[in-house]
Design an enzyme around this catalytic site. Sequence first.
Site, PDB file in Angstrom:
ATOM      1  N   GLU A   1     -12.814 -22.541 -45.101  1.00 36.54           N
ATOM      2  CA  GLU A   1     -13.003 -23.744 -45.913  1.00 36.54           C
ATOM      3  C   GLU A   1     -14.434 -23.855 -46.422  1.00 36.54           C
ATOM      4  OE1 GLU A   1     -12.556 -23.345 -42.745  1.00 36.54           O
ATOM      5  OE2 GLU A   1     -12.988 -25.122 -41.526  1.00 36.54           O
TER       6      GLU A   1
ATOM      7  N   CYS B   1     -20.639  -9.122 -39.527  1.00 35.18           N
ATOM      8  CA  CYS B   1     -20.194  -8.739 -38.179  1.00 35.18           C
ATOM      9  C   CYS B   1     -20.687  -7.353 -37.820  1.00 35.18           C
ATOM     10  CB  CYS B   1     -18.685  -8.783 -38.086  1.00 35.18           C
ATOM     11  SG  CYS B   1     -17.921  -7.525 -39.105  1.00 35.18           S
TER      12      CYS B   1
ATOM     13  N   GLU C   1     -24.280 -14.325 -30.145  1.00 35.76           N
ATOM     14  CA  GLU C   1     -24.178 -13.823 -31.521  1.00 35.76           C
ATOM     15  C   GLU C   1     -24.877 -14.860 -32.400  1.00 35.76           C
ATOM     16  OE1 GLU C   1     -20.387 -13.964 -33.648  1.00 35.76           O
ATOM     17  OE2 GLU C   1     -20.934 -12.141 -34.717  1.00 35.76           O
TER      18      GLU C   1
ATOM     19  N   SER D   1     -14.967 -15.766 -35.248  1.00 36.96           N
ATOM     20  CA  SER D   1     -15.781 -15.707 -34.031  1.00 36.96           C
ATOM     21  C   SER D   1     -14.895 -15.402 -32.817  1.00 36.96           C
ATOM     22  CB  SER D   1     -16.499 -17.042 -33.852  1.00 36.96           C
ATOM     23  OG  SER D   1     -15.537 -18.077 -33.820  1.00 36.96           O
TER      24      SER D   1
HETATM   25  P1  NAD Z   1     -14.875 -18.973 -37.395  1.00 35.07           P
HETATM   26  O1  NAD Z   1     -14.277 -18.410 -36.151  1.00 35.07           O
HETATM   27  O2  NAD Z   1     -15.617 -20.252 -37.311  1.00 35.07           O
HETATM   28  O3  NAD Z   1     -13.740 -19.199 -38.515  1.00 35.07           O
HETATM   29  C1  NAD Z   1     -12.837 -18.185 -38.871  1.00 35.07           C
HETATM   30  C2  NAD Z   1     -11.551 -18.833 -39.371  1.00 35.07           C
HETATM   31  O4  NAD Z   1     -10.977 -19.611 -38.306  1.00 35.07           O
HETATM   32  C3  NAD Z   1     -11.760 -19.782 -40.545  1.00 35.07           C
HETATM   33  O5  NAD Z   1     -10.704 -19.611 -41.469  1.00 35.07           O
HETATM   34  C4  NAD Z   1     -11.720 -21.160 -39.900  1.00 35.07           C
HETATM   35  O6  NAD Z   1     -11.213 -22.156 -40.759  1.00 35.07           O
HETATM   36  C5  NAD Z   1     -10.789 -20.957 -38.724  1.00 35.07           C
HETATM   37  N1  NAD Z   1     -11.122 -21.822 -37.583  1.00 35.07           N
HETATM   38  C6  NAD Z   1     -12.350 -22.302 -37.271  1.00 35.07           C
HETATM   39  N2  NAD Z   1     -12.267 -23.054 -36.157  1.00 35.07           N
HETATM   40  C7  NAD Z   1     -10.981 -23.041 -35.766  1.00 35.07           C
HETATM   41  C8  NAD Z   1     -10.273 -23.644 -34.674  1.00 35.07           C
HETATM   42  N3  NAD Z   1     -10.886 -24.401 -33.765  1.00 35.07           N
HETATM   43  N4  NAD Z   1      -8.952 -23.415 -34.578  1.00 35.07           N
HETATM   44  C9  NAD Z   1      -8.317 -22.641 -35.480  1.00 35.07           C
HETATM   45  N5  NAD Z   1      -8.939 -22.067 -36.538  1.00 35.07           N
HETATM   46  C10 NAD Z   1     -10.254 -22.257 -36.674  1.00 35.07           C
HETATM   47  O7  NAD Z   1     -15.787 -17.802 -38.011  1.00 35.07           O
HETATM   48  P2  NAD Z   1     -16.769 -17.899 -39.249  1.00 35.07           P
HETATM   49  O8  NAD Z   1     -17.963 -18.675 -38.841  1.00 35.07           O
HETATM   50  O9  NAD Z   1     -16.026 -18.297 -40.473  1.00 35.07           O
HETATM   51  O10 NAD Z   1     -17.142 -16.354 -39.423  1.00 35.07           O
HETATM   52  C11 NAD Z   1     -18.172 -15.731 -38.697  1.00 35.07           C
HETATM   53  C12 NAD Z   1     -17.617 -15.034 -37.477  1.00 35.07           C
HETATM   54  O11 NAD Z   1     -16.663 -14.053 -37.865  1.00 35.07           O
HETATM   55  C13 NAD Z   1     -18.692 -14.255 -36.719  1.00 35.07           C
HETATM   56  O12 NAD Z   1     -18.459 -14.438 -35.342  1.00 35.07           O
HETATM   57  C14 NAD Z   1     -18.451 -12.817 -37.128  1.00 35.07           C
HETATM   58  O13 NAD Z   1     -18.891 -11.848 -36.206  1.00 35.07           O
HETATM   59  C15 NAD Z   1     -16.964 -12.802 -37.251  1.00 35.07           C
HETATM   60  N6  NAD Z   1     -16.528 -11.706 -38.093  1.00 35.07           N
HETATM   61  C16 NAD Z   1     -15.972 -10.634 -37.476  1.00 35.07           C
HETATM   62  C17 NAD Z   1     -15.575  -9.541 -38.236  1.00 35.07           C
HETATM   63  C18 NAD Z   1     -14.958  -8.356 -37.582  1.00 35.07           C
HETATM   64  O14 NAD Z   1     -14.485  -7.503 -38.308  1.00 35.07           O
HETATM   65  N7  NAD Z   1     -14.931  -8.251 -36.274  1.00 35.07           N
HETATM   66  C19 NAD Z   1     -15.732  -9.567 -39.633  1.00 35.07           C
HETATM   67  C20 NAD Z   1     -16.293 -10.688 -40.223  1.00 35.07           C
HETATM   68  C21 NAD Z   1     -16.685 -11.762 -39.436  1.00 35.07           C
END
Ligand code: NAD
Length: 510
Positions: A190, A295, A395, A240
């Site tokens: 979002e 990431c 992280e 995450s």
């Molecule tokens: P995030 O976990 O906050 O959000 C990811 C998705 O989950 C979003 O679509 C969000 O709306 C949803 N979300 C958030 N909170 C939620 C909840 N409580 N319940 C259900 N859904 C929820 O991650 P972010 O901040 O958008 O992205 C950064 C993170 O992603 C970092 O930790 C990074 O390392 C990771 N990442 C990992 C890879 C990989 O390939 N391993 C690639 C890109 C990013």
Amino acid sequence: MTDAGTLERSADRATTILDHWVDSAPWAGTSTRTAPVFNPALGSVQKQVRLASASDVDRAVTSASAGADRWRDASIAKRQAVLFAFRELLNARKGELADILTAEHGKVTSDALGEIARGLEVVEFACGMPSQMKGAYSENVSTDIDVYSLRQPLGVVGIISPFNFPAMVPLWFFSIAIAAGNAVVLKPSEKDPSAANWLAALWSEAGLPDGVFTVVHGDKEAVDALLQHPDVRSISFVGSTPIARYIYEQAARFGKRVQALGGAKNHMLVLPDADLDLAADAAVNAGFGSAGERCMAISVVLAVDAIADELVAKIAERMGRLRTGDGMRGCDMGPLITEAHRDKVAGYIDTARSDGASVVVDGRGIEVDGDAGGFWLGPTLIDRVPTSSAVYRDEIFGPVLSVVRVEGYADGLGIINGSPYGNGTAIFTNDGGAARRFQREVQVGMIGINVPIPVPVAYHSFGGWKDSLFGDAKAYGPHGFDFFTQEKAVTSRWLDPSHGGLNLGFPQHD
Ligand code: NAD
């Protein structure tokens, strides 16, 4: 300024609302909840995005189910034609998408184009789907009996993506899911949701039938609705680690296939025989590209004592040449995604000091080429970080590069293998034996040898180990086709009277 304060300041500019995308058109849904979408380089709200309710998700999945029924019966040739058209359109118009990424994520234009290029690579791999979708055939496994296997789509598949790659991560999954004959429901972050709608419109232009690509915007409510919906067959998540673990457990609980890619803390081990100039270049590029919001960013340099002072000096010197600012202005590094995130990342600099580390370059208060309201933090270098410090353990996901000094190879390897994360790592050395030993011994899913961000090409698969990936399928490559298809095994005999007769025993071969 708080998020609410920023919203208030720019409320006049924040009247546009981004809708969901259902049946090849924008759709408002019924929920009245919205969230602000910022321009991080300005610090102001540029639009609102809708946050779907569970009933909105149900409506979107109903459309996707009809799409899945249509698409699964489209011939391979037809599916391939649409993929090729999508590839051509995306390549021709990638500049438009890059502008959207820069405006909502903040990453600089060259980095946005790099993200798109790595996504396009997966579309191109998916165009070769006929060879990936082939089954196997064994003739005459028993007298006049043949056995063969088929790969078929799952149906409706869910993708939940993070803010840091608003185009590439969805492209990793949906290109293969659609090539394999599935219908996709994408729930993008979002924080930077517009790329998803842009890509959806491009699919329509490429000739994808209605319902095969759906976008539902939202937060936890939409995610939970997707996790629980009986017609959603699989979940591909990137985000995450705590949320990845939750997604994995919930998806399994509701009987879905799941791949959940989590967070990371990537180490770069620099041995004394490495070319220190190349290592310093790599540390700066991989530490500060995309403001460290990758990431696969290098967040910890493990420097062997003998060369640590020299390496730290070379890294610091290069950092002085970086330009931080508005991504549209040809800078090296853009802002962070939100004010709250910027403040959290900056807070680690004080933590480092109080934990006894030495702050070599402090990115707070740097001069930026951009609006004063942007969510800025300059490149930061912290030396002698103790592994007990939160600066090492957490992280951070920002432009903060830590240096941990180690005695030698074994000490460095032990630190990497002691981390709960296992996404990417790199070794810098001119010793082939040490590099080979590292690739065997390190407990990490993606390894670079003199390569700092070892993201595999599209025809290999992407994914980490340990808390960086929950589930047994990585993203794209051969794993992608395995994940988005289900196999059928057929045992066939064309009737021959000589095979008649009753026999209640378990089938055996003759
Ligand atoms: P995030 O976990 O906050 O959000 C990811 C998705 O989950 C979003 O679509 C969000 O709306 C949803 N979300 C958030 N909170 C939620 C909840 N409580 N319940 C259900 N859904 C929820 O991650 P972010 O901040 O958008 O992205 C950064 C993170 O992603 C970092 O930790 C990074 O390392 C990771 N990442 C990992 C890879 C990989 O390939 N391993 C690639 C890109 C990013």
